[in-house]
Design a protein around this motif. Structure first.
Motif, mmCIF file in Angstrom:
data_model
loop_
_atom_site.group_PDB
_atom_site.id
_atom_site.type_symbol
_atom_site.label_atom_id
_atom_site.label_comp_id
_atom_site.label_asym_id
_atom_site.label_seq_id
_atom_site.Cartn_x
_atom_site.Cartn_y
_atom_site.Cartn_z
ATOM 1 N N ASN A 105 0.830 -1.213 0.000
ATOM 2 C CA ASN A 105 0.000 0.000 0.000
ATOM 3 C C ASN A 105 0.863 1.262 0.000
ATOM 4 O O ASN A 105 0.565 2.231 -0.712
ATOM 5 N N ALA A 106 1.934 1.232 0.797
ATOM 6 C CA ALA A 106 2.822 2.409 0.863
ATOM 7 C C ALA A 106 3.519 2.617 -0.480
ATOM 8 O O ALA A 106 3.693 3.757 -0.931
ATOM 9 N N ASN A 108 2.364 1.754 -3.438
ATOM 10 C CA ASN A 108 1.357 2.298 -4.368
ATOM 11 C C ASN A 108 1.069 3.771 -4.087
ATOM 12 O O ASN A 108 0.932 4.574 -5.004
ATOM 13 N N ARG A 109 1.012 4.113 -2.808
ATOM 14 C CA ARG A 109 0.747 5.504 -2.426
ATOM 15 C C ARG A 109 1.884 6.429 -2.883
ATOM 16 O O ARG A 109 1.632 7.501 -3.436
ATOM 17 N N ASP A 110 3.133 5.985 -2.663
ATOM 18 C CA ASP A 110 4.272 6.891 -2.877
ATOM 19 C C ASP A 110 4.886 6.815 -4.278
ATOM 20 O O ASP A 110 5.594 7.733 -4.683
ATOM 21 N N GLY A 112 2.873 5.252 -7.024
ATOM 22 C CA GLY A 112 1.811 5.072 -8.010
ATOM 23 C C GLY A 112 1.535 3.607 -8.316
ATOM 24 O O GLY A 112 0.390 3.212 -8.455
ATOM 25 N N SER A 113 2.602 2.802 -8.418
ATOM 26 C CA SER A 113 2.430 1.366 -8.657
ATOM 27 C C SER A 113 3.735 0.659 -8.324
ATOM 28 O O SER A 113 4.793 1.294 -8.205
ATOM 29 N N HIS A 143 7.048 8.449 4.634
ATOM 30 C CA HIS A 143 6.908 8.133 3.215
ATOM 31 C C HIS A 143 8.128 7.390 2.684
ATOM 32 O O HIS A 143 9.231 7.533 3.196
#
Ligand code: MN3
Length: 214
Positions: A105-106, A108-110, A112-113, A143
């Motif tokens: 998840n982190a 993807n968040r930071d 994009g994929s 992050h």
């Protein structure tokens, strides 16, 4: 640091958590043997310097973290010692490990994929000029970032340009791949993805999020 009172102050070379040939065909046995010997030199040098060069019974982690207090020679040897120790433990011959849900998840968040992250890390590793390391770190805001360091510097250093907790690292010194991939650092980075221990990396991420730089 926990257990320091019981520590005798000797910097020991940690055993590899797998056999020298275990990472083949991605990293061959000769390359691993040679590289592990290289790690041994950092432990030897720290033991020779301890007590004479302004430190005694200070963990290599602390020597690196507080590097502004120490000489370039101490920083290089302590960095070489802890970086390789981290690196060996992030690799595995066991195929198919996956990032935890939290790490995924982190990422993807930071980034994009997951593919974007891999590309960013690959580029960072590929374009380190000369000798150094590529890193995925958790910064002070929680992050993820990719970054690179020169020589045996580490992102936990109080002097680091981009400071954070190492989650994943890759040694891009020529000695890490020249025996197998000659001058293709890219081939070496591509091989690396096949032997990353995502379980260990996920654990580092979760601990790093909790504890910060200690
Ligand atoms: Mn190395």
């Amino acid at each position: 640091m926990n257990g320091r009172n019981n520590w005798d102050g000797v910097y020991r070379l940690p055993e590899l958590p797998y056999a020298f040939h275990a990472l083949e065909p991605y990293i061959n046995e000769d390359t691993m043997r040679f590289h592990y010997q290289h790690h041994a030199v950092f432990a030897e040098n720290l033991n020779k310097m301890a007590g004479k060069e302004g430190f005694y019974r200070i963990s290599a982690y602390e020597l690196v973290r507080d590097s502004s207090k120490y000489t370039a020679e101490i920083r290089e040897n302590a960095g070489g010692y802890i970086n390789h120790k981290m690196f060996w433990r992030m690799l595995t011959p066991v195929q198919g490990s996956q990032p935890s849900l939290a790490l995924n998840n982190a990422i993807n968040r930071d980034f994009g994929s997951f593919n974007n992250f891999k590309k960013a890390f690959h580029d960072e590793a590929r374009f380190v000029f000369g000798s150094g390391w590529a890193w995925l770190i958790v910064d002070h805001t929680g992050h993820l970032q990719v970054t690179a360091t020169a020589n045996h510097d580490n992102p936990i250093m109080d002097t680091a340009r981009e400071r954070g907790i190492p989650v994943l690292c890759l040694d891009v010194w020529e000695h890490a791949y020249y025996g197998q991939n000659q001058n293709s650092r890219s081939d070496y980075i591509n091989s690396f993805w096949n032997i990353v221990d995502w379980k260990a990396v996920s654990r580092r991420f979760e601990q790093g999020m909790k504890r910060g730089i200690r």
